[in-house]
Write a protein that holds these residues in place. Structure first.
Motif, PDB file in Angstrom:
ATOM      1  N   UNK A  78      -2.903 -23.552 -59.034  1.00 32.91           N
ATOM      2  CA  UNK A  78      -2.224 -23.448 -60.335  1.00 32.91           C
ATOM      3  C   UNK A  78      -0.708 -23.485 -60.192  1.00 32.91           C
ATOM      4  N   UNK A  79      -0.240 -23.945 -59.050  1.00 35.04           N
ATOM      5  CA  UNK A  79       1.204 -24.024 -58.805  1.00 35.04           C
ATOM      6  C   UNK A  79       1.849 -24.928 -59.856  1.00 35.04           C
ATOM      7  N   UNK A  80       2.875 -24.447 -60.559  1.00 30.44           N
ATOM      8  CA  UNK A  80       3.493 -25.265 -61.619  1.00 30.44           C
ATOM      9  C   UNK A  80       4.156 -26.543 -61.105  1.00 30.44           C
ATOM     10  N   UNK A  81       4.410 -26.634 -59.803  1.00 34.74           N
ATOM     11  CA  UNK A  81       5.026 -27.854 -59.257  1.00 34.74           C
ATOM     12  C   UNK A  81       3.995 -28.970 -59.084  1.00 34.74           C
ATOM     13  N   UNK A  82       2.703 -28.615 -59.210  1.00 32.87           N
ATOM     14  CA  UNK A  82       1.627 -29.573 -58.907  1.00 32.87           C
ATOM     15  C   UNK A  82       1.031 -30.189 -60.167  1.00 32.87           C
TER      16      UNK A  82
END
Ligand SMILES: C[S@@+](CC[C@H](N)C(=O)[O-])C[C@H]1O[C@@H](n2cnc3c(N)ncnc32)[C@H](O)[C@@H]1O
Length: 185
Positions: A78-82
């Motif tokens: 759930x990394x926002x960069x992904x």
């Protein structure tokens, strides 16, 4: 491993990449300047997780995976960069356009090129060469050198490394974009 075996025809392997192979594959990446990275073929997500662990907080990772079973397996990411994209690597130009990506700093591929359709592989390599920044790089591992001539026919410069500490041992291609020299392929 179970998913790799079940989907052997499109994953091309039965086992995830070792940490040694991942380190060798990512060795050429300058994470200080890697702001836009694309990954082709996510599989179990071990390379995706390593990329995210090393990337800057403001960097962006777009990871493209054809198989929805592997997308589901990585749903905890759930990394926002992904941006995890369900799709075909052959549609990279459209995906990059839709996501508003500029020139790409790195493309990291674990696609099983050797067992993929020749036209699809060509489409992916041509698009990668076009979409990379001039100082960008296309990084790919393979279990043989069968794609070396193909790589040399699509990139300005191709370097080959090797990682013994993987099952099976693997070659790593480090490809720089640009005009291909006359006579290649
Ligand atoms: C060798 S596996 C990746 C293994 C991964 N490095 C790991 O350790 O789990 C190749 C991956 O590429 C995906 N793939 C195959 N063809 C593809 C395509 N045309 N577009 C996007 N992904 C594709 C497969 O579904 C599979 O997940």
């Amino acid at each position: 491993m179970a998913l790799h075996i079940k989907h052997l025809k499109t994953s091309g392997t039965i086992i995830r990449s070792s940490p040694f192979l991942i380190n060798r594959l990512l060795r050429a990446i300058d994470f200080d300047r890697a702001l836009t990275v694309v990954q082709l073929g996510v599989g179990t997500g071990c390379i995706t997780r390593t990329l995210l662990a090393r990337m800057r907080p403001e960097a962006r990772l777009v990871a493209v995976e054809l198989n929805t079973a592997f997308i589901e397996q990585n749903s905890d990411l759930t990394d926002p960069r992904l941006s995890l994209v369900t799709g075909c690597a052959g549609d990279l130009p459209q995906i990059a356009h839709e996501l508003g990506l500029g020139a790409l700093d790195y493309i990291v591929s674990s696609l099983p090129l050797a067992i993929m359709d020749d036209d699809l592989v060509k489409r992916i390599l041509v698009a990668s060469n076009d979409l990379l920044a001039h100082n960008g790089m296309f990084l790919q591992y393979q279990y043989s050198l069968s794609q070396l001539a193909n790589m040399e026919g699509h990139f300005r410069d191709v370097r080959v490394g090797f990682s013994l500490a993987n099952i099976p041992p693997a070659f790593v291609y480090e490809c720089s974009p640009g005009l291909v020299r006359a006579g290649a392929q």
